[in-house]
Design an enzyme around this catalytic site. Structure first.
Site, PDB file in Angstrom:
ATOM      1  N   ASP A 146      -1.385-135.158  23.577  1.00  0.00           N
ATOM      2  CA  ASP A 146      -1.408-136.626  23.609  1.00  0.00           C
ATOM      3  C   ASP A 146      -1.496-137.184  25.028  1.00  0.00           C
ATOM      4  OD1 ASP A 146      -1.226-139.264  22.367  1.00  0.00           O
ATOM      5  OD2 ASP A 146       0.590-139.379  23.554  1.00  0.00           O
ATOM      6  N   ARG A 160       9.393-138.720  29.482  1.00  0.00           N
ATOM      7  CA  ARG A 160       9.059-138.637  30.914  1.00  0.00           C
ATOM      8  C   ARG A 160       9.824-137.597  31.722  1.00  0.00           C
ATOM      9  NH1 ARG A 160       4.483-140.806  29.745  1.00  0.00           N
ATOM     10  NH2 ARG A 160       4.318-143.066  29.773  1.00  0.00           N
ATOM     11  N   ASN A 219       3.321-134.496  27.567  1.00  0.00           N
ATOM     12  CA  ASN A 219       2.637-134.806  28.835  1.00  0.00           C
ATOM     13  C   ASN A 219       3.617-135.148  29.953  1.00  0.00           C
ATOM     14  OD1 ASN A 219       3.355-137.282  27.729  1.00  0.00           O
ATOM     15  ND2 ASN A 219       1.533-138.354  28.473  1.00  0.00           N
ATOM     16  N   HIS A 249       6.612-139.939  17.971  1.00  0.00           N
ATOM     17  CA  HIS A 249       5.765-140.081  19.161  1.00  0.00           C
ATOM     18  C   HIS A 249       6.502-140.853  20.260  1.00  0.00           C
ATOM     19  CE1 HIS A 249       1.335-140.670  20.551  1.00  0.00           C
ATOM     20  NE2 HIS A 249       2.142-140.752  21.595  1.00  0.00           N
ATOM     21  N   ASP A 273       4.983-144.558  20.044  1.00  0.00           N
ATOM     22  CA  ASP A 273       4.238-144.277  21.284  1.00  0.00           C
ATOM     23  C   ASP A 273       4.955-144.930  22.467  1.00  0.00           C
ATOM     24  OD1 ASP A 273       2.441-143.305  23.099  1.00  0.00           O
ATOM     25  OD2 ASP A 273       0.732-144.494  22.408  1.00  0.00           O
ATOM     26  N   HIS A 308      -1.393-142.581  16.637  1.00  0.00           N
ATOM     27  CA  HIS A 308      -1.750-143.982  16.877  1.00  0.00           C
ATOM     28  C   HIS A 308      -3.151-144.411  16.402  1.00  0.00           C
ATOM     29  CE1 HIS A 308      -3.411-141.957  20.342  1.00  0.00           C
ATOM     30  NE2 HIS A 308      -2.277-141.930  21.001  1.00  0.00           N
ATOM     31  N   ASN A 340      -3.348-147.308  25.374  1.00  0.00           N
ATOM     32  CA  ASN A 340      -4.375-146.393  24.895  1.00  0.00           C
ATOM     33  C   ASN A 340      -3.932-145.743  23.594  1.00  0.00           C
ATOM     34  OD1 ASN A 340      -6.648-144.851  24.763  1.00  0.00           O
ATOM     35  ND2 ASN A 340      -6.013-143.358  26.288  1.00  0.00           N
TER      36      ASN A 340
HETATM   37 ZN   LIG Z   1      -1.981-140.958  22.761  1.00  0.00          ZN
END
Ligand SMILES: [Zn+2]
Length: 424
Positions: free
Chosen positions: A144, A54, A84, A50, A297, A224, A270
């Site tokens: 995610d 970017r 993402n 995870h 994360d 997570h 988050n």
């Molecule tokens: Zn997430």
């Protein structure tokens, strides 16, 4: 180049020599370079399920190249890049772009994760099949940052990936229960007057999705995990034989929601930091295997997105360079043998298995790929954001003293880190 790693302790065992030749570990023989590894521990290269790299889109926060360097510096040899980005990694074209950038950087294996839905919009399935058969050979899909909240869409995604044994990795957050949320919902959020993100918003989605995964017979991964209630749901699902795996982040193993009282947005993340009781349950789940994996994360953010008022700050923390030291500290009560074995399993073997990365997470024996990291367990380091390799500095551990230091990392026999410094 042939290397002789002298007197290294593999997984905390008795000192021995490792020889690297032609990218693999060898029995013995001549070496061009000798590395004195007395006191160092060798681990299979860490694998992160995870990571937010970017790129494309927010190269001011991180790129595939800078994120790869940060990963190598943290002892990683493979990372799974979350979808993402901008544009979103929801087509064969974008996942292949990320995969190619990873190969060009050449510091860790970058395995793209594909989006579940078009544009992470939660309305229409993305081209999962095209991403799976692309050069990037995507196997894990995740929206995610967003939850796949629509149960019918989640069911269809699980059905779709079953054909090729793919995995849906869920960011478990029932969006109707977290509207406007700023931190964990509890005593502290009431005291601070901030809108809470209740544990049940995570648990409701996990409960639903293990039932869907059980019904479909597909593989589900929970990103997570942050609450004690989630741990109990996973424990029950696994006992029933549901094909579910789960990860926890280093920050959720160490930090708690009272840090929000500082209003320092570096602690905004988050899912949010939870309570002491949650931290205890997560640590126990990591030890007993209800949680399979530690995943970072790693969420780099540009200064303007993080150094602002709490309410406007983007959630997320960098993690690649501190994950191993944090976990070493968290597991400090275990015997050294148990601790190294658990770290190898939760930070290398299990994530490699889940992601299907056959060249990672193997045993360090002759003939195996020379893909490993050397750690100095006696070192202690004060985390200094200015020394970080990542392009972003949003670490919650600035000024914290953490145990352990990555001295060297090798990917298929090539050093990516030597003397604690990235080689390029
Ligand atoms: Zn997430």
């Amino acid at each position: 180049m042939a290397y002789l790693i002298k007197g290294v302790s593999v997984l905390g065992g008795a000192p021995a020599d490792l020889v690297i030749r032609d990218g693999v570990l060898a029995e013995a023989g001549p070496a061009d370079e000798v590395i004195d590894a007395a006191g160092l521990v060798a681990l299979p290269g860490l694998v992160d399920l995870h990571t937010h790299l970017r790129e494309p889109g927010r190269e001011d926060a991180e790129t595939v190249q800078t994120g790869s360097r940060a990963a190598a510096a943290g002892g990683y040899t493979a990372v799974c890049a979350m979808a993402n980005t901008s544009p979103v990694a929801d087509t064969a074209g974008v996942v292949e772009q990320v995969w190619r950038l990873g190969r060009e950087a050449g510091l860790v294996d970058v395995q793209p994760i594909g989006a579940v839905t078009v544009g992470l919009g939660g309305r229409q399935l993305a081209e999962l099949g095209a991403m799976a058969t692309s050069a990037a050979r995507v196997r894990i899909f995740s929206d995610d940052g967003h939850c796949v909240a629509d149960p019918r869409l989640m069911r269809r995604a699980l059905e779709y990936v079953k054909a090729f044994d793919g995995i849906i990795a869920q960011h478990a957050e029932e969006p109707r229960l977290t509207e406007g949320a700023q931190m964990h919902e509890g005593e502290m959020s009431t005291r601070l007057g901030l809108t809470g993100w209740p544990a049940v918003a995570e648990e409701a989605i996990i409960a639903r999705d293990v039932l869907l995964a059980e019904h479909v017979g597909s593989r589900l991964h929970i990103c997570h995990v942050s609450t004690a209630g989630s741990v109990e749901l996973l424990r029950q699902a696994k006992a029933r034989g549901v094909r579910v795996t789960a990860e926890v982040t280093p920050h959720h193993l160490l930090l708690t929601d009272d840090l929000a009282a500082s209003y320092d947005p570096v602690y905004k993340v988050n899912p949010p930091l939870r309570t002491r009781a949650d931290v205890r349950a997560l640590r126990q789940a990591l030890i007993d295997g209800v949680i399979d994996v530690v995943a970072t994360d790693h969420a780099p953010h540009a200064v303007e997105d993080k150094e602002c008022e709490w309410a406007y700050a983007r959630p997320g923390m960098v993690g690649l360079e501190t994950a191993l030291p944090v976990v070493l500290g968290v597991l400090s009560d275990l015997s050294p043998d148990h601790r190294w074995e658990l770290i190898a399993e939760r930070m290398s073997r299990a994530p490699a298995r889940i992601a299907g990365l056959a060249e990672h997470g193997g045993r360090l024996v002759p003939g195996a790929p020379a893909t490993f990291t050397l750690v100095d367990p006696a070192a202690r380091r004060v985390v200094d954001p200015a020394e970080m390799v990542s392009r972003s500095r949003n670490t919650p551990f600035a000024g914290t003293t953490l145990p352990g230091r990555v001295v060297a990392t090798f990917l298929r026999g090539e050093p990516t880190v030597l003397d604690g410094k990235a080689v390029r």
